[in-house]
Design an enzyme around this catalytic site. Structure first.
Site, mmCIF file in Angstrom:
data_model
loop_
_atom_site.group_PDB
_atom_site.id
_atom_site.type_symbol
_atom_site.label_atom_id
_atom_site.label_comp_id
_atom_site.label_asym_id
_atom_site.label_seq_id
_atom_site.Cartn_x
_atom_site.Cartn_y
_atom_site.Cartn_z
ATOM 1 N N VAL A 133 0.865 -1.175 0.000
ATOM 2 C CA VAL A 133 0.000 0.000 0.000
ATOM 3 C C VAL A 133 0.901 1.225 0.000
ATOM 4 O O VAL A 133 1.859 1.302 0.772
ATOM 5 C CB VAL A 133 -0.924 0.016 1.231
ATOM 6 C CG1 VAL A 133 -1.789 1.270 1.228
ATOM 7 C CG2 VAL A 133 -1.785 -1.235 1.268
ATOM 8 N N CYS A 134 0.605 2.171 -0.890
ATOM 9 C CA CYS A 134 1.325 3.432 -0.914
ATOM 10 C C CYS A 134 2.831 3.183 -1.074
ATOM 11 O O CYS A 134 3.258 2.361 -1.876
ATOM 12 C CB CYS A 134 0.985 4.216 0.350
ATOM 13 S SG CYS A 134 1.445 5.947 0.338
ATOM 14 N N SER A 135 3.659 3.855 -0.293
ATOM 15 C CA SER A 135 5.112 3.745 -0.441
ATOM 16 C C SER A 135 5.672 2.450 0.119
ATOM 17 O O SER A 135 6.892 2.256 0.135
ATOM 18 C CB SER A 135 5.799 4.941 0.225
ATOM 19 O OG SER A 135 5.484 5.011 1.608
#
Length: 325
Positions: free
Chosen positions: A104-106
């Site tokens: 998720v995300c970075s």
């Protein structure tokens, strides 16, 4: 009933919503009698971690003691910028084992550092896409979608995109009805396909500095069904068509035509998702003129026809069953 285990990796500097968003989706799905997700969290040593917003998260245990899960989920956050070498080493050793590997995300930065993304198409938060591509040239980074599936690997864009991805995984595991019920309970709607852009037209394009051009941008957004030719928009800005086209691109980073196309597509999507309006009327309202013109635009941009898009992403059950009107 098949139980699927989900292990969420915790570390200092984690983004709390990257953890709680997907976990709420899986937990919501587990309220169905035929669905079971075993959710666990773990940090390197089993100690509590402090999130980027200051929230302390207490894990269920240490990564060293965890069995291989069905789904291994790696959240993002500031802690991915300078991760602990031991965490990267654990992901390198254990990343290939689960049936599904999710970021998720970075969190994609951690998986990339562990060599888990080489040769795969992935996405991440728009703000770190360039860094991911430069630092790991063996990874194919696509900055546009909100999530990407590539075999057993699933990566998502920033924060709330993790919820979209988790809903897609629940739909994959247990069907649309379960995922849709969870989405409605969370008041997020099961509506965003993975290839939807991280940005709306208004966010993708810069806001023009000069007032006449800003007014034209607002006019386009509020009147997608009007004549939005360069000549018409230039007249509204009191500029010649050539001057207007050059100035618009210089100040917004996109051409008037591309901006109009994107605004019309977004408006059509919203109407297909949120209303029971007929496709012919939506095509006219959004400036396509005919259903066939709108169909061509959807096939080019989204990869599916308007009727199928409505069937998959409408928030109205009657429309979902009918597919179109």
């Amino acid at each position: 009933m098949k139980q699927r285990s989900v292990l969420v990796v915790l570390f200092d500097g984690i983004q709390s919503l990257d953890v709680t968003g997907p976990m709420e989706v899986f937990a919501g799905a587990s309220r169905f009698p035929e669905v079971s997700y075993e959710l666990r969290t773990a940090s390197l040593d089993g100690a509590p971690v402090r999130s980027s917003c200051g929230l302390t998260l207490v894990p269920d245990g240490s990564l060293a003691d965890e069995a291989t899960p069905h789904t291994l989920l790696v959240p993002g956050g500031w802690g991915t910028r300078d991760p602990a070498p031991a965490l990267v080493g654990w992901l390198r050793a254990h990343g290939p084992r689960p049936e599904r590997l999710v970021s998720v995300c970075s969190g994609a930065l951690l998986l990339a550092a562990a060599g888990q993304l080489d040769g795969h198409r992935v996405t991440t938060h728009w703000n770190v896409c360039d860094h991911l591509a430069r630092a790991y040239p063996a990874v194919e980074v696509d900055p546009e979608p909100i999530f990407v599936r590539d075999g057993r690997l699933a990566t998502s864009a920033g924060v709330t995109a993790g919820i979209d991805l988790a809903l897609a995984l629940v739909e994959e595991d247990h069907g649309r009805d379960v995922a849709l019920t969870v989405a409605r309970h969370l008041v997020v709607f099961l509506r965003r396909p993975g290839n939807q852009s991280q940005f709306s037209a208004q966010l993708t394009a810069q806001t023009a500095r000069r007032e006449p051009l800003r007014e034209v941008q607002h006019w386009i957004t509020e009147h997608p069904g009007e004549d939005l030719s360069v000549e018409s928009l230039a007249a509204r800005a009191r500029l010649s068509p050539r001057h207007f086209a050059r100035a618009f691109q210089a100040e917004t980073g996109t051409t008037p035509g591309r901006y109009v196309d994107r605004v019309r597509l977004e408006q059509a999507r919203r109407l297909l998702e949120d209303t029971t309006d007929g496709i012919t009327g939506i095509a006219r309202t959004c400036g396509y003129g005919t259903p066939e013109a709108m169909r061509r635009a959807f096939l080019k941009a989204v990869g599916t026809a308007p009727a199928e898009y409505r069937r998959r992403f409408s928030s109205h059950p009657a429309v979902e069953r009918a597919g179109t009107q």
